[in-house]
Design a protein around this motif. Structure first.
Motif, PDB file in Angstrom:
ATOM      1  N   GLY A  12       0.804  -1.217   0.000  1.00 52.31           N
ATOM      2  CA  GLY A  12       0.000   0.000   0.000  1.00 52.31           C
ATOM      3  C   GLY A  12       0.836   1.265   0.000  1.00 52.31           C
ATOM      4  O   GLY A  12       0.298   2.363   0.057  1.00 52.31           O
ATOM      5  N   GLY A  13       2.143   1.114  -0.029  1.00 49.75           N
ATOM      6  CA  GLY A  13       3.021   2.274  -0.106  1.00 49.75           C
ATOM      7  C   GLY A  13       3.442   2.824   1.246  1.00 49.75           C
ATOM      8  O   GLY A  13       3.843   3.988   1.340  1.00 49.75           O
ATOM      9  N   GLY A  14       3.373   2.016   2.269  1.00 48.91           N
ATOM     10  CA  GLY A  14       3.741   2.472   3.606  1.00 48.91           C
ATOM     11  C   GLY A  14       5.242   2.666   3.754  1.00 48.91           C
ATOM     12  O   GLY A  14       6.041   2.024   3.069  1.00 48.91           O
ATOM     13  N   SER A  15       5.603   3.548   4.662  1.00 55.29           N
ATOM     14  CA  SER A  15       7.022   3.768   4.941  1.00 55.29           C
ATOM     15  C   SER A  15       7.567   2.590   5.754  1.00 55.29           C
ATOM     16  O   SER A  15       6.816   1.734   6.219  1.00 55.29           O
ATOM     17  CB  SER A  15       7.203   5.071   5.726  1.00 55.29           C
ATOM     18  OG  SER A  15       6.664   4.929   7.029  1.00 55.29           O
ATOM     19  N   LEU A  16       8.872   2.595   5.957  1.00 55.06           N
ATOM     20  CA  LEU A  16       9.503   1.514   6.707  1.00 55.06           C
ATOM     21  C   LEU A  16       8.974   1.445   8.140  1.00 55.06           C
ATOM     22  O   LEU A  16       8.720   0.365   8.661  1.00 55.06           O
ATOM     23  CB  LEU A  16      11.029   1.690   6.711  1.00 55.06           C
ATOM     24  CG  LEU A  16      11.824   0.615   7.442  1.00 55.06           C
ATOM     25  CD1 LEU A  16      11.590  -0.743   6.794  1.00 55.06           C
ATOM     26  CD2 LEU A  16      13.294   0.953   7.463  1.00 55.06           C
ATOM     27  N   VAL A  17       8.774   2.592   8.749  1.00 51.83           N
ATOM     28  CA  VAL A  17       8.243   2.630  10.119  1.00 51.83           C
ATOM     29  C   VAL A  17       6.839   2.041  10.154  1.00 51.83           C
ATOM     30  O   VAL A  17       6.497   1.254  11.044  1.00 51.83           O
ATOM     31  CB  VAL A  17       8.255   4.079  10.670  1.00 51.83           C
ATOM     32  CG1 VAL A  17       7.553   4.153  12.013  1.00 51.83           C
ATOM     33  CG2 VAL A  17       9.676   4.596  10.769  1.00 51.83           C
ATOM     34  N   GLN A  18       6.022   2.393   9.188  1.00 52.51           N
ATOM     35  CA  GLN A  18       4.662   1.872   9.128  1.00 52.51           C
ATOM     36  C   GLN A  18       4.649   0.361   8.922  1.00 52.51           C
ATOM     37  O   GLN A  18       3.826  -0.343   9.510  1.00 52.51           O
ATOM     38  CB  GLN A  18       3.869   2.558   8.018  1.00 52.51           C
ATOM     39  CG  GLN A  18       3.570   4.010   8.308  1.00 52.51           C
ATOM     40  CD  GLN A  18       2.986   4.730   7.106  1.00 52.51           C
ATOM     41  OE1 GLN A  18       3.312   4.417   5.961  1.00 52.51           O
ATOM     42  NE2 GLN A  18       2.123   5.710   7.370  1.00 52.51           N
ATOM     43  N   VAL A  19       5.557  -0.141   8.098  1.00 53.49           N
ATOM     44  CA  VAL A  19       5.638  -1.583   7.858  1.00 53.49           C
ATOM     45  C   VAL A  19       6.046  -2.301   9.146  1.00 53.49           C
ATOM     46  O   VAL A  19       5.460  -3.330   9.508  1.00 53.49           O
ATOM     47  CB  VAL A  19       6.626  -1.898   6.710  1.00 53.49           C
ATOM     48  CG1 VAL A  19       6.878  -3.390   6.603  1.00 53.49           C
ATOM     49  CG2 VAL A  19       6.099  -1.356   5.388  1.00 53.49           C
ATOM     50  N   VAL A  20       7.016  -1.759   9.852  1.00 53.20           N
ATOM     51  CA  VAL A  20       7.470  -2.374  11.107  1.00 53.20           C
ATOM     52  C   VAL A  20       6.352  -2.370  12.136  1.00 53.20           C
ATOM     53  O   VAL A  20       6.118  -3.374  12.830  1.00 53.20           O
ATOM     54  CB  VAL A  20       8.732  -1.658  11.641  1.00 53.20           C
ATOM     55  CG1 VAL A  20       9.068  -2.118  13.049  1.00 53.20           C
ATOM     56  CG2 VAL A  20       9.908  -1.891  10.700  1.00 53.20           C
ATOM     57  N   VAL A  21       5.624  -1.263  12.240  1.00 58.82           N
ATOM     58  CA  VAL A  21       4.499  -1.186  13.180  1.00 58.82           C
ATOM     59  C   VAL A  21       3.416  -2.193  12.778  1.00 58.82           C
ATOM     60  O   VAL A  21       2.832  -2.872  13.635  1.00 58.82           O
ATOM     61  CB  VAL A  21       3.935   0.254  13.247  1.00 58.82           C
ATOM     62  CG1 VAL A  21       2.610   0.294  13.989  1.00 58.82           C
ATOM     63  CG2 VAL A  21       4.953   1.175  13.898  1.00 58.82           C
ATOM     64  N   ALA A  22       3.153  -2.318  11.491  1.00 55.95           N
ATOM     65  CA  ALA A  22       2.137  -3.259  11.022  1.00 55.95           C
ATOM     66  C   ALA A  22       2.545  -4.702  11.316  1.00 55.95           C
ATOM     67  O   ALA A  22       1.704  -5.527  11.708  1.00 55.95           O
ATOM     68  CB  ALA A  22       1.905  -3.080   9.529  1.00 55.95           C
TER      69      ALA A  22
END
Length: 65
Positions: free
Chosen positions: A36-46
């Motif tokens: 979905g185009g998330g940043s690295l921080v967003q991917v780690v949180v997910a």
């Protein structure tokens, strides 16, 4: 001759399956966020949130089984 699996073998296999379920849910959340185009921080949180959801799902599945 092949012998039936011992209770220790069954327990070990079940533990591996449980770990695989939790990892699959966590990785799935991370991949969806990444696609979905998330940043690295967003991917780690997910992934972290997915692992928590995976543990909850596993606890539910063990309880109803």
């Amino acid at each position: 001759m092949v012998r039936p699996p011992s209770s220790e073998d069954k327990r070990e296999s079940m533990n591996r399956l449980k770990i695989a379920i939790v990892v699959l849910v966590g990785a799935s959340a991370g991949l969806i966020t990444f696609s979905g185009g998330g940043s690295l921080v967003q991917v780690v949180v997910a992934v972290g949130a997915g692992l928590v959801v995976g543990v909850v799902l596993l606890a539910y599945l063990v309880r109803i089984a």
